[in-house]
Enzyme design. Structure first.
Site, PDB file in Angstrom:
ATOM      1  N   ARG A 293      79.548  84.653  39.263  1.00 13.70           N
ATOM      2  CA  ARG A 293      80.802  85.112  39.925  1.00 13.70           C
ATOM      3  C   ARG A 293      82.141  84.987  39.383  1.00 13.70           C
ATOM      4  O   ARG A 293      82.904  85.581  39.650  1.00 13.70           O
ATOM      5  CB  ARG A 293      80.690  84.037  41.162  1.00 13.70           C
ATOM      6  CG  ARG A 293      79.614  84.407  41.921  1.00 13.70           C
ATOM      7  CD  ARG A 293      79.398  83.761  43.341  1.00 13.70           C
ATOM      8  NE  ARG A 293      78.446  84.181  44.375  1.00 13.70           N
ATOM      9  CZ  ARG A 293      78.469  83.943  45.401  1.00 13.70           C
ATOM     10  NH1 ARG A 293      79.339  82.998  46.142  1.00 13.70           N
ATOM     11  NH2 ARG A 293      77.299  84.092  46.442  1.00 13.70           N
TER      12      ARG A 293
ATOM     13  N   ASP B  11      84.353  81.513  45.579  1.00 20.43           N
ATOM     14  CA  ASP B  11      84.346  82.249  44.376  1.00 20.43           C
ATOM     15  C   ASP B  11      83.627  83.887  44.512  1.00 20.43           C
ATOM     16  O   ASP B  11      83.584  84.333  43.460  1.00 20.43           O
ATOM     17  CB  ASP B  11      83.297  81.433  43.425  1.00 20.43           C
ATOM     18  CG  ASP B  11      82.015  81.152  44.113  1.00 20.43           C
ATOM     19  OD1 ASP B  11      81.512  81.771  45.121  1.00 20.43           O
ATOM     20  OD2 ASP B  11      80.971  80.323  43.352  1.00 20.43           O
ATOM     21  N   ASP B  12      83.501  84.163  45.729  1.00 16.65           N
ATOM     22  CA  ASP B  12      83.283  85.617  45.782  1.00 16.65           C
ATOM     23  C   ASP B  12      84.327  86.349  46.485  1.00 16.65           C
ATOM     24  O   ASP B  12      84.544  87.535  47.025  1.00 16.65           O
ATOM     25  CB  ASP B  12      81.842  85.925  46.572  1.00 16.65           C
ATOM     26  CG  ASP B  12      81.797  85.091  47.931  1.00 16.65           C
ATOM     27  OD1 ASP B  12      82.793  84.669  48.156  1.00 16.65           O
ATOM     28  OD2 ASP B  12      80.741  85.164  48.597  1.00 16.65           O
TER      29      ASP B  12
ATOM     30  N   ASP C 144      84.813  74.983  56.691  1.00 15.43           N
ATOM     31  CA  ASP C 144      86.050  75.804  57.472  1.00 15.43           C
ATOM     32  C   ASP C 144      86.061  75.356  59.043  1.00 15.43           C
ATOM     33  O   ASP C 144      86.847  75.611  59.582  1.00 15.43           O
ATOM     34  CB  ASP C 144      85.689  77.327  57.304  1.00 15.43           C
ATOM     35  CG  ASP C 144      84.009  77.810  57.186  1.00 15.43           C
ATOM     36  OD1 ASP C 144      83.425  76.943  57.831  1.00 15.43           O
ATOM     37  OD2 ASP C 144      83.958  78.845  57.408  1.00 15.43           O
TER      38      ASP C 144
ATOM     39  N   HIS D  79      83.046  89.018  53.257  1.00 14.71           N
ATOM     40  CA  HIS D  79      82.081  89.635  53.282  1.00 14.71           C
ATOM     41  C   HIS D  79      81.358  89.828  54.655  1.00 14.71           C
ATOM     42  O   HIS D  79      80.455  90.525  54.772  1.00 14.71           O
ATOM     43  CB  HIS D  79      80.920  89.506  52.013  1.00 14.71           C
ATOM     44  CG  HIS D  79      80.453  88.034  52.057  1.00 14.71           C
ATOM     45  ND1 HIS D  79      79.639  87.704  53.032  1.00 14.71           N
ATOM     46  CD2 HIS D  79      80.552  87.128  51.135  1.00 14.71           C
ATOM     47  CE1 HIS D  79      79.468  86.464  52.755  1.00 14.71           C
ATOM     48  NE2 HIS D  79      80.092  86.094  51.476  1.00 14.71           N
TER      49      HIS D  79
HETATM   50  N1  UDP Z   1      78.643  76.980  47.324  1.00 16.95           N
HETATM   51  C1  UDP Z   1      78.572  75.866  46.772  1.00 16.95           C
HETATM   52  N2  UDP Z   1      77.336  75.195  46.582  1.00 16.95           N
HETATM   53  C2  UDP Z   1      76.283  75.828  46.778  1.00 16.95           C
HETATM   54  C3  UDP Z   1      76.357  77.213  47.256  1.00 16.95           C
HETATM   55  C4  UDP Z   1      77.600  77.973  47.654  1.00 16.95           C
HETATM   56  O1  UDP Z   1      79.801  75.220  46.607  1.00 16.95           O
HETATM   57  O2  UDP Z   1      75.151  75.247  46.516  1.00 16.95           O
HETATM   58  C5  UDP Z   1      80.044  77.769  47.558  1.00 16.95           C
HETATM   59  C6  UDP Z   1      80.064  79.146  46.743  1.00 16.95           C
HETATM   60  O3  UDP Z   1      80.415  78.862  45.502  1.00 16.95           O
HETATM   61  C7  UDP Z   1      81.107  79.875  47.525  1.00 16.95           C
HETATM   62  C8  UDP Z   1      80.783  79.515  48.888  1.00 16.95           C
HETATM   63  O4  UDP Z   1      80.289  78.163  48.814  1.00 16.95           O
HETATM   64  O5  UDP Z   1      82.377  79.505  47.152  1.00 16.95           O
HETATM   65  C9  UDP Z   1      80.061  80.196  49.811  1.00 16.95           C
HETATM   66  O6  UDP Z   1      78.759  80.407  49.282  1.00 16.95           O
HETATM   67  P1  UDP Z   1      78.251  81.791  49.433  1.00 16.95           P
HETATM   68  O7  UDP Z   1      79.040  83.010  49.027  1.00 16.95           O
HETATM   69  O8  UDP Z   1      76.942  81.958  48.539  1.00 16.95           O
HETATM   70  O9  UDP Z   1      77.538  81.927  50.830  1.00 16.95           O
HETATM   71  P2  UDP Z   1      78.190  82.382  52.020  1.00 16.95           P
HETATM   72  O10 UDP Z   1      78.500  81.224  52.968  1.00 16.95           O
HETATM   73  O11 UDP Z   1      79.339  83.159  51.793  1.00 16.95           O
HETATM   74  O12 UDP Z   1      77.203  83.191  52.851  1.00 16.95           O
HETATM   75 MN    MN Z   2      80.335  84.368  50.386  1.00 15.88          MN
END
Ligand code: UDP
Ligand code: MN
Length: 269
Positions: free
Chosen positions: A29, A102-103, A189, A213
């Site tokens: 990423r 990071d996305d 959050d 997203h």
């Molecule tokens: N993240 C983290 N530890 C983990 C998995 C994810 O710190 O074990 C962070 C990841 O790098 C990103 C955020 O948490 O900045 C959200 O993760 P992700 O985009 O994979 O999942 P979402 O919550 O968006 O579905």
């Molecule tokens: Mn994400």
């Protein structure tokens, strides 16, 4: 206008940008971030992760912080990282704290322009909710007043003024953010929203130019891409934009970056 009446103006250097990441995403990423928007805010952006990484350390000129938090997607680990991000911001004298995942792609000049309209000496919680109604904490006690509040989705980006951050100190400073998150047992959050909206009674200001997203990226019109502040991606959810081959640019962030900043050396000319 006489100088005394001019609203305070800011530059990118007034913003502390934190990016939450984890060991297994350093390559997958962060590569595209380091190639694109990080180049426009190298001195102001810090990566908060959970391991030491020499290569990342070198590529960011030391802008990596090993939080020593667990490498997990569990709310505890996420609140742990946010806690470290918050304390790192408080250790600076920056006017704004902006958190991203990071996305995310951050349109740095747009972020700066946007923040110019807000006074960091006032309380501002800027973000984008991902749910249609206020978040509600369920309680077993039916007569207890309901705890209801809005929160900005971390994955869309959230900015907090220093004035507000100072008021958050008792619930968020010196590692307290983690303990507050533990108390309500909710992700980072949501905990942020709880502290600001519920405890401090300061409202979230909705910023439509932030995008996670959780919303469909393909609906952002091409002509409006340059006005947006943040973008994201997930599988099957990417910005609709011509440019690099999908295999070379699966996130579309390279193509977006070239649309916004065509002078970058990897952009076609
Ligand atoms: N993240 C983290 N530890 C983990 C998995 C994810 O710190 O074990 C962070 C990841 O790098 C990103 C955020 O948490 O900045 C959200 O993760 P992700 O985009 O994979 O999942 P979402 O919550 O968006 O579905
Ligand atoms: Mn994400």
């Amino acid at each position: 206008i006489p100088t005394t009446f001019r609203p305070p103006t800011i530059t990118v250097d007034d913003i502390f940008i934190s990016v939450k990441t984890t060991k297994r995403y350093h390559k997958s990423r962060l590569s595209v971030i380091l190639k694109t928007w990080f180049q426009l805010a190298k001195e102001q952006t810090w990566f908060f992760t959970d391991s030491d990484d020499k290569d990342l350390h070198n590529k960011t000129h030391g802008h990596v912080i090993n939080t020593k938090c667990p490498a997990s997607h569990h709310r505890k680990a996420l609140c742990c990282k946010m806690s470290v991000e918050f304390d790192a911001f408080m250790d600076t004298n920056k006017k704004w704290f902006c958190h991203f995942d990071d996305d995310n792609y951050v349109n740095v000049p747009r972020l700066v322009e946007f923040l110019k309209d807000y006074n960091p000496k006032e309380d501002w919680y800027l973000g984008k909710p991902s749910i249609q109604r206020a978040f509600e904490i369920s309680s077993k006690n039916k007569t207890a007043p309901k705890v209801k509040f809005w929160f900005g989705t971390g994955g869309a980006g959230v900015c907090i003024s220093r004035a507000l951050a100072l008021k958050m100190m008792p619930a968020a400073g010196g590692g307290q953010f983690m303990r507050t998150g533990e108390k309500i047992r909710l992700p980072d959050d949501v905990t942020m929203g709880y502290i600001i909206e519920h405890l401090l009674k300061k409202p979230l200001t909705v910023v439509n130019q932030f995008h996670s997203h959780l919303e469909p990226m393909k609906f952002i019109r091409r002509e409006l891409l340059k006005d947006q502040i943040s973008f994201s991606y997930s599988s099957n959810n990417i910005i609709k934009l011509e440019g690099f081959d999908i295999l070379r640019d699966p996130t579309r962030f390279l193509s977006l970056h070239c649309l916004l900043f065509p002078y970058f050396d990897f952009c076609p000319r």
